[in-house]
Design a protein around this motif. Structure first.
Motif, PDB file in Angstrom:
ATOM      1  N   MET A   1       0.841  -1.197   0.000  1.00 33.16           N
ATOM      2  CA  MET A   1       0.000   0.000   0.000  1.00 33.16           C
ATOM      3  C   MET A   1       0.877   1.248   0.000  1.00 33.16           C
ATOM      4  O   MET A   1       1.749   1.389   0.840  1.00 33.16           O
ATOM      5  CB  MET A   1      -0.918  -0.004   1.213  1.00 33.16           C
ATOM      6  CG  MET A   1      -2.180  -0.813   0.975  1.00 33.16           C
ATOM      7  SD  MET A   1      -3.171  -1.001   2.465  1.00 33.16           S
ATOM      8  CE  MET A   1      -2.487  -2.504   3.139  1.00 33.16           C
ATOM      9  N   LYS A   2       0.615   2.112  -0.950  1.00 32.80           N
ATOM     10  CA  LYS A   2       1.473   3.286  -1.112  1.00 32.80           C
ATOM     11  C   LYS A   2       1.063   4.371  -0.126  1.00 32.80           C
ATOM     12  O   LYS A   2      -0.108   4.693   0.032  1.00 32.80           O
ATOM     13  CB  LYS A   2       1.343   3.799  -2.548  1.00 32.80           C
ATOM     14  CG  LYS A   2       2.403   4.811  -2.909  1.00 32.80           C
ATOM     15  CD  LYS A   2       2.380   5.045  -4.425  1.00 32.80           C
ATOM     16  CE  LYS A   2       3.276   6.198  -4.802  1.00 32.80           C
ATOM     17  NZ  LYS A   2       2.761   7.491  -4.369  1.00 32.80           N
ATOM     18  N   ARG A   3       2.062   4.936   0.535  1.00 33.83           N
ATOM     19  CA  ARG A   3       1.829   5.996   1.502  1.00 33.83           C
ATOM     20  C   ARG A   3       1.456   7.280   0.764  1.00 33.83           C
ATOM     21  O   ARG A   3       2.115   7.664  -0.197  1.00 33.83           O
ATOM     22  CB  ARG A   3       3.118   6.193   2.290  1.00 33.83           C
ATOM     23  CG  ARG A   3       3.005   7.083   3.486  1.00 33.83           C
ATOM     24  CD  ARG A   3       4.368   7.275   4.084  1.00 33.83           C
ATOM     25  NE  ARG A   3       4.734   6.262   5.059  1.00 33.83           N
ATOM     26  CZ  ARG A   3       4.416   6.318   6.351  1.00 33.83           C
ATOM     27  NH1 ARG A   3       3.691   7.307   6.798  1.00 33.83           N
ATOM     28  NH2 ARG A   3       4.802   5.387   7.176  1.00 33.83           N
ATOM     29  N   SER A   4       0.409   7.945   1.213  1.00 30.97           N
ATOM     30  CA  SER A   4      -0.006   9.201   0.586  1.00 30.97           C
ATOM     31  C   SER A   4       0.886  10.346   1.050  1.00 30.97           C
ATOM     32  O   SER A   4       1.381  10.342   2.171  1.00 30.97           O
ATOM     33  CB  SER A   4      -1.458   9.503   0.980  1.00 30.97           C
ATOM     34  OG  SER A   4      -1.784  10.825   0.644  1.00 30.97           O
ATOM     35  N   ASN A   5       1.076  11.342   0.174  1.00 26.93           N
ATOM     36  CA  ASN A   5       1.859  12.517   0.604  1.00 26.93           C
ATOM     37  C   ASN A   5       0.949  13.626   1.141  1.00 26.93           C
ATOM     38  O   ASN A   5       1.383  14.736   1.407  1.00 26.93           O
ATOM     39  CB  ASN A   5       2.739  13.037  -0.530  1.00 26.93           C
ATOM     40  CG  ASN A   5       1.914  13.512  -1.717  1.00 26.93           C
ATOM     41  OD1 ASN A   5       0.692  13.631  -1.621  1.00 26.93           O
ATOM     42  ND2 ASN A   5       2.567  13.777  -2.827  1.00 26.93           N
ATOM     43  N   LYS A   6      -0.339  13.288   1.293  1.00 25.59           N
ATOM     44  CA  LYS A   6      -1.297  14.296   1.770  1.00 25.59           C
ATOM     45  C   LYS A   6      -0.946  14.885   3.135  1.00 25.59           C
ATOM     46  O   LYS A   6      -1.270  16.046   3.386  1.00 25.59           O
ATOM     47  CB  LYS A   6      -2.707  13.705   1.834  1.00 25.59           C
ATOM     48  CG  LYS A   6      -3.368  13.556   0.474  1.00 25.59           C
ATOM     49  CD  LYS A   6      -4.587  14.465   0.340  1.00 25.59           C
ATOM     50  CE  LYS A   6      -5.238  14.345  -1.016  1.00 25.59           C
ATOM     51  NZ  LYS A   6      -6.023  13.126  -1.151  1.00 25.59           N
ATOM     52  N   PRO A   7      -0.302  14.123   4.051  1.00 29.30           N
ATOM     53  CA  PRO A   7      -0.031  14.694   5.374  1.00 29.30           C
ATOM     54  C   PRO A   7       0.683  16.041   5.325  1.00 29.30           C
ATOM     55  O   PRO A   7       0.402  16.925   6.146  1.00 29.30           O
ATOM     56  CB  PRO A   7       0.836  13.630   6.049  1.00 29.30           C
ATOM     57  CG  PRO A   7       0.342  12.355   5.473  1.00 29.30           C
ATOM     58  CD  PRO A   7       0.030  12.676   4.033  1.00 29.30           C
ATOM     59  N   ILE A   8       1.595  16.232   4.354  1.00 24.83           N
ATOM     60  CA  ILE A   8       2.308  17.519   4.259  1.00 24.83           C
ATOM     61  C   ILE A   8       1.289  18.640   4.045  1.00 24.83           C
ATOM     62  O   ILE A   8       1.281  19.650   4.756  1.00 24.83           O
ATOM     63  CB  ILE A   8       3.289  17.512   3.069  1.00 24.83           C
ATOM     64  CG1 ILE A   8       4.319  16.405   3.229  1.00 24.83           C
ATOM     65  CG2 ILE A   8       3.960  18.871   2.920  1.00 24.83           C
ATOM     66  CD1 ILE A   8       5.173  16.218   1.986  1.00 24.83           C
TER      67      ILE A   8
ATOM     68  N   TRP B   1      -1.976  18.530   4.323  1.00 23.24           N
ATOM     69  CA  TRP B   1      -3.010  18.594   5.358  1.00 23.24           C
ATOM     70  C   TRP B   1      -2.481  19.309   6.590  1.00 23.24           C
ATOM     71  O   TRP B   1      -3.215  20.066   7.239  1.00 23.24           O
ATOM     72  CB  TRP B   1      -3.477  17.180   5.706  1.00 23.24           C
ATOM     73  CG  TRP B   1      -4.654  17.181   6.635  1.00 23.24           C
ATOM     74  CD1 TRP B   1      -5.958  17.438   6.308  1.00 23.24           C
ATOM     75  CD2 TRP B   1      -4.624  16.944   8.047  1.00 23.24           C
ATOM     76  NE1 TRP B   1      -6.742  17.361   7.431  1.00 23.24           N
ATOM     77  CE2 TRP B   1      -5.969  17.063   8.508  1.00 23.24           C
ATOM     78  CE3 TRP B   1      -3.619  16.636   8.952  1.00 23.24           C
ATOM     79  CZ2 TRP B   1      -6.305  16.882   9.841  1.00 23.24           C
ATOM     80  CZ3 TRP B   1      -3.954  16.463  10.282  1.00 23.24           C
ATOM     81  CH2 TRP B   1      -5.293  16.584  10.715  1.00 23.24           C
ATOM     82  N   ALA B   2      -1.195  19.092   6.919  1.00 25.69           N
ATOM     83  CA  ALA B   2      -0.605  19.766   8.081  1.00 25.69           C
ATOM     84  C   ALA B   2      -0.570  21.279   7.838  1.00 25.69           C
ATOM     85  O   ALA B   2      -0.913  22.072   8.734  1.00 25.69           O
ATOM     86  CB  ALA B   2       0.800  19.232   8.344  1.00 25.69           C
TER      87      ALA B   2
ATOM     88  N   HIS C   1     -10.399  21.032  -2.659  1.00 28.64           N
ATOM     89  CA  HIS C   1     -11.330  19.983  -2.221  1.00 28.64           C
ATOM     90  C   HIS C   1     -12.782  20.338  -2.487  1.00 28.64           C
ATOM     91  O   HIS C   1     -13.604  19.456  -2.730  1.00 28.64           O
ATOM     92  CB  HIS C   1     -11.106  19.661  -0.740  1.00 28.64           C
ATOM     93  CG  HIS C   1      -9.965  18.722  -0.548  1.00 28.64           C
ATOM     94  ND1 HIS C   1     -10.017  17.408  -0.924  1.00 28.64           N
ATOM     95  CD2 HIS C   1      -8.720  18.918  -0.076  1.00 28.64           C
ATOM     96  CE1 HIS C   1      -8.865  16.828  -0.672  1.00 28.64           C
ATOM     97  NE2 HIS C   1      -8.058  17.730  -0.163  1.00 28.64           N
TER      98      HIS C   1
ATOM     99  N   HIS D   1     -13.705  19.267  -5.908  1.00 29.70           N
ATOM    100  CA  HIS D   1     -13.944  17.824  -5.920  1.00 29.70           C
ATOM    101  C   HIS D   1     -15.349  17.513  -5.391  1.00 29.70           C
ATOM    102  O   HIS D   1     -16.085  16.724  -5.978  1.00 29.70           O
ATOM    103  CB  HIS D   1     -12.869  17.144  -5.073  1.00 29.70           C
ATOM    104  CG  HIS D   1     -13.081  15.689  -4.878  1.00 29.70           C
ATOM    105  ND1 HIS D   1     -12.863  14.771  -5.878  1.00 29.70           N
ATOM    106  CD2 HIS D   1     -13.509  14.989  -3.800  1.00 29.70           C
ATOM    107  CE1 HIS D   1     -13.136  13.567  -5.420  1.00 29.70           C
ATOM    108  NE2 HIS D   1     -13.527  13.663  -4.161  1.00 29.70           N
ATOM    109  N   ASP D   2     -15.717  18.166  -4.270  1.00 31.90           N
ATOM    110  CA  ASP D   2     -17.031  17.916  -3.677  1.00 31.90           C
ATOM    111  C   ASP D   2     -18.165  18.383  -4.588  1.00 31.90           C
ATOM    112  O   ASP D   2     -19.264  17.831  -4.550  1.00 31.90           O
ATOM    113  CB  ASP D   2     -17.144  18.609  -2.312  1.00 31.90           C
ATOM    114  CG  ASP D   2     -16.365  17.858  -1.236  1.00 31.90           C
ATOM    115  OD1 ASP D   2     -16.006  16.694  -1.493  1.00 31.90           O
ATOM    116  OD2 ASP D   2     -16.117  18.430  -0.170  1.00 31.90           O
TER     117      ASP D   2
ATOM    118  N   HIS E   1     -13.768  17.161 -10.973  1.00 30.61           N
ATOM    119  CA  HIS E   1     -12.626  16.365 -10.542  1.00 30.61           C
ATOM    120  C   HIS E   1     -11.376  16.822 -11.251  1.00 30.61           C
ATOM    121  O   HIS E   1     -11.108  16.441 -12.376  1.00 30.61           O
ATOM    122  CB  HIS E   1     -12.905  14.888 -10.763  1.00 30.61           C
ATOM    123  CG  HIS E   1     -14.202  14.497 -10.129  1.00 30.61           C
ATOM    124  ND1 HIS E   1     -14.431  14.663  -8.785  1.00 30.61           N
ATOM    125  CD2 HIS E   1     -15.352  14.043 -10.644  1.00 30.61           C
ATOM    126  CE1 HIS E   1     -15.664  14.285  -8.502  1.00 30.61           C
ATOM    127  NE2 HIS E   1     -16.242  13.921  -9.617  1.00 30.61           N
TER     128      HIS E   1
END
Lengths: 248, 115
Positions: free
Chosen positions: B1-8, B10-11, B80, B83-84, B88
């Motif tokens: 499972m590939k780790r997402s880079n979203k945490p950067i 999102w932080a 986002h 997207h909502d 897309h």
């Protein structure tokens, strides 16, 4: 007092019907009758071919989740009197393939549920003990999330799951959190890869409708978003110490 | 499972959200309303005072933090929301949104250092 209400059911038999259609029934009901009892009346007295899932009739089994006038609800907990003199439209839960009429195919969710290891990965008890004791405060950390009974109303409510079926989704992520938050569990390192992936917690944009429709007050949106914090900490820990062994 | 880079992102989004909620309204009130309309002493925003603030280390940091984190927060939110709303956007527009915030951050740092 018996009144009559019009119940429209979505009918679909994938092997013979080109597309789903609505079929209406006139159902006599009393004040204490639920939507599920309305469906049972139809099956017993009007049309034996109507297919739907149910078991307990008292909101504990997780079988009778349906779209009732467009909102994901439990058939057994929703009363017909609420809609009279209007019409009740009963459809299968959104975002899932239909097996027949109101029964949906849960396979996708079940595979996701399995992927989060929704059970205690036993932690070795402290030296001299043969069991892991738990204080009431430690139980409070996960108790709310343990009340999920997989009705899947949250998946029908989740726009992200509708847009991208690969998203792990509210209930599976909540149950993942339920075990990660349990002081007796040692499975966190095995579960974090599911959390950290793009289709893990990062598929959520915190719309929050999952928590609104949850009949058990589980608050999946909260569980998922607590794990955005956990995933972020995990990310930076991994970035700073790439070779550190993942601790549970 | 590939780790997402979203945490950067999102932080940065989370930090920006926290900062904008805490200081945003009051900054707008003081700099946009209270001082220009004379509810607060006009001397508060006198050029020399603001310049001195921008020349101090803490002041530079505060200015860069407010500009950069607000930008990252807003861009992430807009991305986002699209997207909502069912639009897309692909990687290109995602890069454009975050790139805009990054460019704003670089500009803020360069300009603040030049003061």
């Amino acid at each position: 007092m018996t009144r009559t209400i019009r119940i429209e059911c979505l009918r679909y038999h994938p092997e013979t019907d080109a597309e789903p259609r609505l079929q209406a029934y006139e159902v006599p009901f009393t004040d204490d009758m639920s939507v599920l009892q309305g469906l049972q009346y139809i099956k017993d007295h009007l049309d034996g071919s109507l297919t739907f899932r149910w078991s307990c009739r008292m909101a504990i089994c997780g079988s009778c989740g349906q779209m009732v006038n467009g909102v994901p609800r439990l058939g057994c907990e929703t009363f017909l009197r609420e809609f009279w003199p209007g019409t009740v439209r009963v459809e299968p839960l959104e975002h899932f393939p239909i097996v027949r009429d109101l029964a949906i195919d849960q396979s996708d969710f079940l595979a996701k549920l399995e992927s989060v290891k929704p059970y205690l990965v036993q932690k070795a008890p402290p030296a001299g003990e043969n069991t892991n004791l738990q204080a009431p405060e430690e139980m409070q950390a996960y108790y709310r999330y343990s009340k999920c009974i997989n009705y899947l109303l949250c998946y029908a409510a989740c726009p992200q799951y509708g847009l991208n079926p690969a998203f792990t989704g509210p209930a599976a992520l909540t149950l993942l959190h339920r075990y990660n938050a349990d002081s007796r569990d040692a499975g966190r390192a095995q579960r974090m890869p599911v959390v950290n992936q793009e289709d893990g917690v990062w598929g959520c944009t915190l719309v929050g409708y999952c928590s609104e429709v949850c009949p058990k007050d589980v608050d999946p949106a909260r569980a998922v978003n607590q794990n955005k914090v956990n995933s972020t900490l995990d990310y930076f820990k991994h970035f700073l110490f790439p070779r550190a062994k993942e601790k549970s | 499972m590939k780790r997402s880079n979203k945490p950067i992102f999102w932080a940065l989004f989370g930090a920006g959200g926290m900062l904008s909620a805490l200081v945003g309204p009051m900054l707008i009130f003081i700099t946009g309303l209270a001082v220009p309309l004379g509810w607060l002493d006009r001397e508060t925003m006198r050029y020399e005072r603001v310049l001195a603030f921008a020349q101090s280390g803490a002041g530079k940091l505060a200015i860069v933090a407010v500009i950069s984190l607000f930008l990252f927060h807003g861009c992430h939110r807009m991305y986002h929301c699209l997207h909502d709303f069912g639009i897309h956007v692909g990687r290109g527009l995602k890069a454009a949104f975050h790139g805009f915030a990054a460019a704003g951050t670089v500009a803020a740092i360069v300009l603040v250092l030049a003061v």
